[in-house]
Design a protein around this motif. Structure first.
Motif, PDB file in Angstrom:
ATOM      1  N   ASP A  37     -14.040  71.717 -46.927  1.00 36.14           N
ATOM      2  CA  ASP A  37     -13.632  71.788 -45.671  1.00 36.14           C
ATOM      3  C   ASP A  37     -12.174  71.452 -45.469  1.00 36.14           C
ATOM      4  O   ASP A  37     -11.077  72.207 -45.108  1.00 36.14           O
ATOM      5  CB  ASP A  37     -14.319  71.132 -44.459  1.00 36.14           C
ATOM      6  N   LEU A  38     -11.651  70.272 -46.012  1.00 39.72           N
ATOM      7  CA  LEU A  38     -10.301  69.779 -46.192  1.00 39.72           C
ATOM      8  C   LEU A  38      -9.393  70.644 -46.946  1.00 39.72           C
ATOM      9  O   LEU A  38      -8.439  71.018 -46.935  1.00 39.72           O
ATOM     10  CB  LEU A  38     -10.242  68.202 -46.538  1.00 39.72           C
ATOM     11  N   LEU A  39      -9.769  70.988 -48.246  1.00 41.48           N
ATOM     12  CA  LEU A  39      -9.226  71.903 -49.089  1.00 41.48           C
ATOM     13  C   LEU A  39      -8.992  73.366 -48.365  1.00 41.48           C
ATOM     14  O   LEU A  39      -7.954  73.825 -48.297  1.00 41.48           O
ATOM     15  CB  LEU A  39      -9.961  72.128 -50.367  1.00 41.48           C
ATOM     16  N   SER A  79     -24.476  76.499 -51.706  1.00 43.39           N
ATOM     17  CA  SER A  79     -24.812  75.231 -51.773  1.00 43.39           C
ATOM     18  C   SER A  79     -23.417  74.273 -51.673  1.00 43.39           C
ATOM     19  O   SER A  79     -22.513  74.878 -52.101  1.00 43.39           O
ATOM     20  CB  SER A  79     -25.647  74.951 -52.609  1.00 43.39           C
ATOM     21  N   PRO A  80     -23.624  73.227 -50.957  1.00 43.05           N
ATOM     22  CA  PRO A  80     -22.103  72.264 -50.919  1.00 43.05           C
ATOM     23  C   PRO A  80     -21.639  71.970 -52.053  1.00 43.05           C
ATOM     24  O   PRO A  80     -20.016  72.363 -52.067  1.00 43.05           O
ATOM     25  CB  PRO A  80     -22.968  71.001 -50.508  1.00 43.05           C
ATOM     26  N   ALA A  81     -22.297  71.704 -53.185  1.00 42.28           N
ATOM     27  CA  ALA A  81     -21.219  71.446 -54.602  1.00 42.28           C
ATOM     28  C   ALA A  81     -20.363  72.898 -55.068  1.00 42.28           C
ATOM     29  O   ALA A  81     -19.535  72.801 -55.260  1.00 42.28           O
ATOM     30  CB  ALA A  81     -22.027  70.892 -55.495  1.00 42.28           C
ATOM     31  N   PHE A  82     -21.204  73.906 -54.751  1.00 39.58           N
ATOM     32  CA  PHE A  82     -20.525  75.209 -55.243  1.00 39.58           C
ATOM     33  C   PHE A  82     -19.603  75.627 -54.354  1.00 39.58           C
ATOM     34  O   PHE A  82     -18.678  76.545 -54.592  1.00 39.58           O
ATOM     35  CB  PHE A  82     -21.814  76.200 -55.385  1.00 39.58           C
ATOM     36  N   ARG A  83     -19.783  75.148 -53.039  1.00 42.51           N
ATOM     37  CA  ARG A  83     -18.647  75.642 -51.927  1.00 42.51           C
ATOM     38  C   ARG A  83     -17.276  74.958 -52.196  1.00 42.51           C
ATOM     39  O   ARG A  83     -16.098  75.262 -52.160  1.00 42.51           O
ATOM     40  CB  ARG A  83     -19.191  75.267 -50.530  1.00 42.51           C
ATOM     41  N   LEU A  84     -17.551  73.327 -52.645  1.00 43.20           N
ATOM     42  CA  LEU A  84     -16.348  72.849 -53.122  1.00 43.20           C
ATOM     43  C   LEU A  84     -15.656  73.540 -54.518  1.00 43.20           C
ATOM     44  O   LEU A  84     -14.380  73.509 -54.405  1.00 43.20           O
ATOM     45  CB  LEU A  84     -16.865  71.278 -53.349  1.00 43.20           C
ATOM     46  N   MET A  85     -16.490  73.889 -55.501  1.00 40.28           N
ATOM     47  CA  MET A  85     -16.017  74.807 -56.425  1.00 40.28           C
ATOM     48  C   MET A  85     -15.012  75.876 -56.048  1.00 40.28           C
ATOM     49  O   MET A  85     -14.089  76.154 -56.692  1.00 40.28           O
ATOM     50  CB  MET A  85     -16.931  75.065 -57.482  1.00 40.28           C
ATOM     51  N   PRO A 136     -23.658  72.993 -68.396  1.00 44.05           N
ATOM     52  CA  PRO A 136     -22.393  72.882 -67.598  1.00 44.05           C
ATOM     53  C   PRO A 136     -22.189  73.627 -66.442  1.00 44.05           C
ATOM     54  O   PRO A 136     -22.729  74.693 -66.129  1.00 44.05           O
ATOM     55  CB  PRO A 136     -21.235  73.333 -68.770  1.00 44.05           C
ATOM     56  N   GLU A 137     -21.144  73.132 -65.428  1.00 45.18           N
ATOM     57  CA  GLU A 137     -20.809  73.488 -64.261  1.00 45.18           C
ATOM     58  C   GLU A 137     -19.445  73.622 -64.045  1.00 45.18           C
ATOM     59  O   GLU A 137     -18.616  73.179 -65.277  1.00 45.18           O
ATOM     60  CB  GLU A 137     -21.310  72.955 -63.189  1.00 45.18           C
ATOM     61  N   PHE A 138     -18.751  74.098 -62.899  1.00 45.98           N
ATOM     62  CA  PHE A 138     -17.446  74.447 -62.478  1.00 45.98           C
ATOM     63  C   PHE A 138     -16.674  75.292 -63.649  1.00 45.98           C
ATOM     64  O   PHE A 138     -15.549  74.812 -63.873  1.00 45.98           O
ATOM     65  CB  PHE A 138     -17.019  72.928 -62.301  1.00 45.98           C
ATOM     66  N   GLY A 139     -17.290  75.992 -64.248  1.00 47.08           N
ATOM     67  CA  GLY A 139     -16.555  76.654 -65.467  1.00 47.08           C
ATOM     68  C   GLY A 139     -16.265  75.895 -66.698  1.00 47.08           C
ATOM     69  O   GLY A 139     -15.487  76.410 -67.516  1.00 47.08           O
TER      70      GLY A 139
END
Length: 260
Positions: A37-39, A79-85, A136-139
């Motif tokens: 949200d902040l980003l 999902s929250p972690a993917f939304r941050l990504m 692995p995640e986040f690319g």
């Protein structure tokens, strides 16, 4: 949990601090949502020119809060972690990471998307996904082999080896290394103001040019990784490894962070 993400805006610099030192800055779903949200808000705020992401002077992040993660695992692409990504990869403003101490799992993979990464000598970068029966995640499966070469990427992603700050600098995962957290944080602020002094439109357009060529491939990789990550969580391998880690953490009465 949202108060565990501190945000301070001063002179065009937004500093986001993961502030959960008693749990080694382990991230919960609520903390992921707050960071995202902040980003997203920073991207729409003309008064924000540069974003610094840090965990303070002693620890960056030990990864997911294991109890929260197992109670509310990601089940879909929003999902929250993917939304941050998504928030990080779409950010249109420079992002600086000030990494002091441990940066485990997503604490390391997020660095692949930062414009500058400053670390302390005692930093510990580690991605133990395979060790936990995950992927692995986040690319990272795309970006690390390109950045480091296949052999070095395999040491980190397949074997789960760790790098300290000096090694991260030598391998090209960090831009500068510092003796302690205070120096690292101060340098991040100086670097942010140096970026703010640049012609802003030219800076952002140049940054966009650097990122846009690979963006479609990155987004496709993120989707594949995230769907497989969800699938892997339901595998016997992951269930066995994650529950064993949780039991060890409980036995030691230690923070339930550290991965993935």
């Amino acid at each position: 949990m949202t108060d565990l993400i501190k945000h301070e805006q001063r002179d065009g610099v937004l500093t986001l601090t993961i502030d959960r030192p008693d749990k080694l800055n382990a991230l919960t779903n609520a903390m992921y949502m707050r960071l995202a949200d902040l980003l997203f808000a920073a991207d729409e705020d003309d008064s924000v020119g540069v974003v610094i992401l840090t965990g303070g002077p002693t620890c960056f992040s030990s990864g997911n809060d294991l109890v929260d993660f197992l109670q509310q695992p990601p089940t879909h692409l929003d999902s929250p972690a993917f939304r941050l990504m998504r928030a990080v990869t779409h950010l249109q403003k420079p992002l600086i990471a000030a990494v002091c101490g441990a940066a485990i799992g997503i604490g390391t993979t997020v660095l692949l998307h930062c414009d500058q990464v400053l670390v302390t000598r005692n930093a510990k970068l580690r991605m133990p996904f395979v060790n936990l029966g995950l992927c692995p995640e986040f690319g990272a499966s795309l970006l690390l082999p390109r950045l480091l070469g296949q052999a070095r990427a395999a040491r980190l992603l397949l074997l789960g080896d760790s790098l300290d700050g000096s090694e991260a600098l030598a391998w090209g995962l960090a831009n500068e290394v510092f003796d302690d957290g205070a120096q690292c944080l101060a340098a991040a602020t100086r670097l942010a103001h140096r970026l703010l002094a640049m012609p802003q439109q030219a800076l952002r357009q140049s940054r966009q040019l650097m990122k846009q060529a690979g963006m479609a491939e990155l987004q496709a990789t993120l989707r594949k990784e995230n769907l497989l990550f969800i699938e892997r969580l339901n595998s016997d391998e992951a269930k066995t490894a994650l529950n064993a880690l949780l039991n060890r953490s409980t036995d030691k009465n230690s923070p339930k962070g550290n991965q993935p």
